[in-house]
Write an enzyme that holds these catalytic residues in place. Structure first.
Site, mmCIF file in Angstrom:
data_model
loop_
_atom_site.group_PDB
_atom_site.id
_atom_site.type_symbol
_atom_site.label_atom_id
_atom_site.label_comp_id
_atom_site.label_asym_id
_atom_site.label_seq_id
_atom_site.Cartn_x
_atom_site.Cartn_y
_atom_site.Cartn_z
ATOM 1 N N ASP A 70 -63.038 118.188 19.281
ATOM 2 C CA ASP A 70 -63.474 119.224 20.215
ATOM 3 C C ASP A 70 -64.054 118.555 21.442
ATOM 4 O OD1 ASP A 70 -66.676 119.304 19.794
ATOM 5 O OD2 ASP A 70 -65.737 119.175 17.824
ATOM 6 N N GLU A 161 -76.145 126.921 17.709
ATOM 7 C CA GLU A 161 -76.947 125.781 17.246
ATOM 8 C C GLU A 161 -78.289 125.798 17.962
ATOM 9 O OE1 GLU A 161 -75.570 121.877 18.997
ATOM 10 O OE2 GLU A 161 -73.749 123.059 19.400
#
Length: 271
Positions: A70, A161
């Site tokens: 990613d 997150e």
């Protein structure tokens, strides 16, 4: 001219002993809570809050599954031919953050990975304290986060997150956080027919949702853990679909492993 007239009027009032009018309040500028989005990527907070073990790099070449990666604007233009030559089969590309940022390298990264033969998808870096989940899902879809059944596009990914700008859980209670994630997920599903994959870390999920949200039956899990194994799963997920196992390696950006062979990556893309 208007400023002169106002000044003259004020002087006239003072001369007549009139009570001066209060000064107009200065306009309040909207707060920009997103100040460094180019430094916020999937895992940018993982190493800060969940440090990797000393020996984790030694085990990464032996990670099982289909290799992928990613990337975000932090990587700039990516050499996708090299990624493919080194065995990369899928990629997630950051598209958006909050409702104000788009990755300036998104087109090169998203289309470039596709042209190199990778199955790719896009992701959104969540900031639950800046707007609703549904609003951020809409912004994401409008700026590269959509899905099409072309066999080469993964469903969008929600990156949730630790807060890079302040309070760990964005100032939300556990129930409010679960509702925010649900709002994003439901809006994305209503707009695209797909459920987003959810990127997170087990320790964040426990801390910020209180293990009260169960998304295991709808949303595939993308799990971050740089300690040599996926480790325990977040609440009620039986396994991870993708494991982000390192923040550097053979590919640009983060190193990922799909839990299964390439046919499983294709199955997720096809829905």
């Amino acid at each position: 001219m208007r400023r002169i007239l106002v000044g003259a009027a004020a002087l006239a009032c003072a001369a007549l002993g009139a009570t001066a009018l209060p000064a107009a309040a200065a306009p309040t500028a909207a707060k920009n809570l997103i100040t460094h989005p180019e430094l916020d990527w999937a895992g940018s907070q993982i190493a800060l809050h969940q440090p990797a073990s000393a020996g984790h790099l030694a085990v990464t070449p032996n990670v099982a599954g289909t290799p992928g990666l990613d990337v975000s604007g932090y990587q700039g233009n990516v050499n996708w031919a090299s990624v493919a030559a080194n065995g990369g089969r899928f990629a997630y590309v950051k598209a958006t953050e909050s409702t104000s940022y788009t990755n300036p390298y998104f087109t090169q990264q998203y289309n470039g990975s596709y042209n190199a033969g990778l199955i790719r998808g896009s992701y959104h870096f969540a900031t639950p304290n800046t707007s609703s989940g549904a609003a951020q899902a809409d912004y994401f879809i409008a700026h590269g986060g959509g899905w099409s059944k072309d066999g080469k596009t993964l469903p969008g990914m929600l990156d949730i997150e630790w807060n890079p700008y302040g309070a760990t859980c964005y100032g939300l209670s556990a129930s409010s956080m679960v509702n925010w994630i649900l709002s994003f997920s439901n809006e994305y599903h209503a707009r695209t027919t797909r459920w987003v994959t959810i990127y997170t870390a087990t320790s964040w999920w426990s801390q910020c949702t209180g293990n009260t949200g169960d998304f295991s039956s709808t949303n595939p899990l993308v799990l971050a853990n740089y300690n040599g194994s996926p480790g325990p799963m977040p609440y009620n997920w039986p396994y991870q679909t993708i494991w982000q196992f390192a923040d550097s390696g053979i590919f640009p950006g983060d190193q990922d492993a799909f839990n299964g062979d390439f046919s499983r990556v294709q199955a997720l893309a096809n829905g």
